[in-house]
Design a protein around this motif. Sequence first.
Motif, PDB file in Angstrom:
ATOM      1  N   GLU A  32    -102.948  47.663 -62.228  1.00  0.00           N
ATOM      2  CA  GLU A  32    -101.627  47.722 -61.596  1.00  0.00           C
ATOM      3  C   GLU A  32    -100.958  49.086 -61.803  1.00  0.00           C
ATOM      4  O   GLU A  32    -100.380  49.650 -60.873  1.00  0.00           O
ATOM      5  CB  GLU A  32    -100.726  46.598 -62.134  1.00  0.00           C
ATOM      6  CG  GLU A  32    -101.185  45.208 -61.735  1.00  0.00           C
ATOM      7  CD  GLU A  32    -102.325  44.638 -62.600  1.00  0.00           C
ATOM      8  OE1 GLU A  32    -102.738  45.268 -63.611  1.00  0.00           O
ATOM      9  OE2 GLU A  32    -102.837  43.564 -62.244  1.00  0.00           O
ATOM     10  N   GLN A  36     -99.877  51.882 -58.882  1.00  0.00           N
ATOM     11  CA  GLN A  36     -98.528  52.434 -58.754  1.00  0.00           C
ATOM     12  C   GLN A  36     -98.562  53.963 -58.748  1.00  0.00           C
ATOM     13  O   GLN A  36     -97.923  54.597 -57.915  1.00  0.00           O
ATOM     14  CB  GLN A  36     -97.626  51.942 -59.885  1.00  0.00           C
ATOM     15  CG  GLN A  36     -97.276  50.490 -59.777  1.00  0.00           C
ATOM     16  CD  GLN A  36     -96.546  49.974 -61.003  1.00  0.00           C
ATOM     17  OE1 GLN A  36     -96.427  50.642 -62.019  1.00  0.00           O
ATOM     18  NE2 GLN A  36     -96.060  48.741 -60.907  1.00  0.00           N
ATOM     19  N   TYR A  93    -104.290  42.707 -55.800  1.00  0.00           N
ATOM     20  CA  TYR A  93    -104.601  43.996 -55.205  1.00  0.00           C
ATOM     21  C   TYR A  93    -104.657  43.835 -53.696  1.00  0.00           C
ATOM     22  O   TYR A  93    -105.380  42.976 -53.193  1.00  0.00           O
ATOM     23  CB  TYR A  93    -105.928  44.511 -55.759  1.00  0.00           C
ATOM     24  CG  TYR A  93    -106.451  45.762 -55.108  1.00  0.00           C
ATOM     25  CD1 TYR A  93    -105.675  46.913 -55.040  1.00  0.00           C
ATOM     26  CD2 TYR A  93    -107.716  45.803 -54.561  1.00  0.00           C
ATOM     27  CE1 TYR A  93    -106.151  48.066 -54.446  1.00  0.00           C
ATOM     28  CE2 TYR A  93    -108.210  46.945 -53.966  1.00  0.00           C
ATOM     29  CZ  TYR A  93    -107.420  48.070 -53.911  1.00  0.00           C
ATOM     30  OH  TYR A  93    -107.894  49.207 -53.322  1.00  0.00           O
TER      31      TYR A  93
END
Length: 174
Positions: A32, A36, A93
């Motif tokens: 994650e 980002q 995802y």
Amino acid sequence: MVPKALTVKFFLPLLVFLALPLTAQVEWLSWEEAMQRQAAEPKPMLVDVYTDWCGWCKQMDKKVFSEKQIARYIADNFYAVKLNAEQTEDIVYDNHTFKYDPNNGRRGVHALAVALLDGRMSYPSVVYLDEQRNRITISPGFKPAERYIHELRYIKERHWKTQSFQDYLAGLSK
């Protein structure tokens, strides 16, 4: 005598700079976190797919990823992700939830690891993704640091677009 303000202003940054090579290490991100950062500032990704029981995975950590030249090159050029192929936490995802499958293999396996490795579950394996998150290649197995730096450069410098890794290595020895 040197004034205290001058000492702090000039010598402290020098000490920090000199200490950097001694503490170089890979900044391992979660999937994650990497996504980002990738969205904000695109860079190639290096995904180290491992398991807790894999001896060669531990050797990659101890002898390769901890080597200063390797760690510095990865930090400067890639987002690095450690992905435990047997983790049980879900990973979301591209609006798809990847889950742990306890019935796949002897110990179970995470669906994202299966997808990244095309079902060829070999550890350690490093998966390289380009800035658009397209897979460049899967690199299975342990590699000593002196060879691994060439693999990193091969990926980062985009030699994979024009030649095989074997041809790239052959060109280095000429």
